[in-house]
Design an enzyme around this catalytic site. Structure first.
Site, short mmCIF file in Angstrom:
data_model
loop_
_atom_site.label_atom_id
_atom_site.label_comp_id
_atom_site.label_asym_id
_atom_site.label_seq_id
_atom_site.Cartn_x
_atom_site.Cartn_y
_atom_site.Cartn_z
N ASN A 79 0.89 -1.08 0.13
CA ASN A 79 0.04 0.19 0.15
C ASN A 79 0.69 1.26 0.09
OD1 ASN A 79 -1.80 -1.87 2.21
ND2 ASN A 79 -2.58 -1.21 0.45
N ILE A 88 0.91 6.77 -0.09
CA ILE A 88 0.29 5.76 0.77
C ILE A 88 -1.07 5.65 0.30
CG2 ILE A 88 -0.04 7.48 2.47
CD1 ILE A 88 0.41 4.91 4.44
N CYS A 89 -1.60 4.56 0.16
CA CYS A 89 -3.05 4.19 0.14
C CYS A 89 -3.80 4.03 1.21
CB CYS A 89 -3.15 3.28 -0.92
SG CYS A 89 -4.83 2.87 -1.33
N LEU A 90 -4.40 5.15 1.67
CA LEU A 90 -5.15 4.68 2.93
C LEU A 90 -6.72 4.98 2.79
CD1 LEU A 90 -3.53 6.35 6.13
CD2 LEU A 90 -3.97 3.96 5.50
N ASP A 122 -6.57 -3.45 -2.16
CA ASP A 122 -6.41 -2.02 -2.74
C ASP A 122 -5.03 -1.48 -2.66
OD1 ASP A 122 -7.40 0.34 -3.15
OD2 ASP A 122 -7.97 1.00 -1.04
#
Length: 204
Positions: A79, A88-90, A122
């Site tokens: 991520n 970053i993927c949050l 994701d």
């Protein structure tokens, strides 16, 4: 003014009672909109005992728009982009999920949580996500190798150079080859920085 007051209150809350394993400083007392965050990986994480630097920035219209956060310490994670940008993927930071009532302390807790439980469905790094799902032992070996190389010692808050660039420079120096044409070099750098199409191999 309202944005600054909100950020000042959140900064006071986060520094008075920070989430476990997180410390926060201001690179400039004159700018509350940029925070330097140090995250110590939880002991039950494959990233322990690594310490990771992050830069968190609040827009001028915060909290109506979400903050941005980037890792300045390289990390092998599905991520987080495997490059010097450290995107970053949050889910919390996505525009459809962010609400003005959301708090920075929740963002920091979410960052630390994905060091324990990555979200391979994701991903920003599809190859690493696939490895996490299909070959956990190999993923953990690579993640620990990155911790050894990048996440021990002093945490700094500048974007790390891409190891491929360092290797290329060393090869040119050792071979006595002439320096690359600056225009062509810039083109190569621009191409390698897009998304996750090109990723460095895990450190040996």
């Amino acid at each position: 003014m309202a944005s600054t007051k909100r950020i000042a209150k959140e900064f006071a809350d986060c520094t008075t009672a920070p989430p476990p394993g997180i410390s926060i400083t201001l690179p400039s007392d004159a700018d509350l909109h940029t925070w330097h965050v140090t995250v110590t990986a939880p002991p039950n994480s494959v990233y322990a005992p690594g310490r990771f630097g992050l830069i968190l920035k609040m827009p001028t219209d915060y909290p109506f728009k979400a903050p941005t956060i980037n890792f300045t310490t390289r990390i092998y994670h599905p991520n987080i982009t495997n490059d010097s940008l450290g995107n970053i993927c949050l889910a919390l930071l996505k525009s459809e999920n962010w609400k003005p009532s959301s708090k920075i302390i929740n963002v920091l807790e979410a960052v630390r949580n994905i060091l324990v439980e990555p979200m391979p469905d994701d991903p920003l790094e599809q190859r690493i996500a696939d490895e996490y799902k299909r070959d956990r032992a190999e993923f953990e070996k690579n993640a620990r190798a990155y911790v050894e190389r990048y996440a021990k010692g002093t945490v700094n808050f500048v974007q790390a150079p891409d190891p491929k660039d360092d290797k290329s420079k060393n090869n040119d120096k050792n071979s006595g080859a002439p320096a690359a044409n600056p225009g062509r070099a810039a083109g190569r750098q621009g191409g390698s920085g897009s998304g996750s199409a090109s990723r460095p191999a895990p450190p040996a």
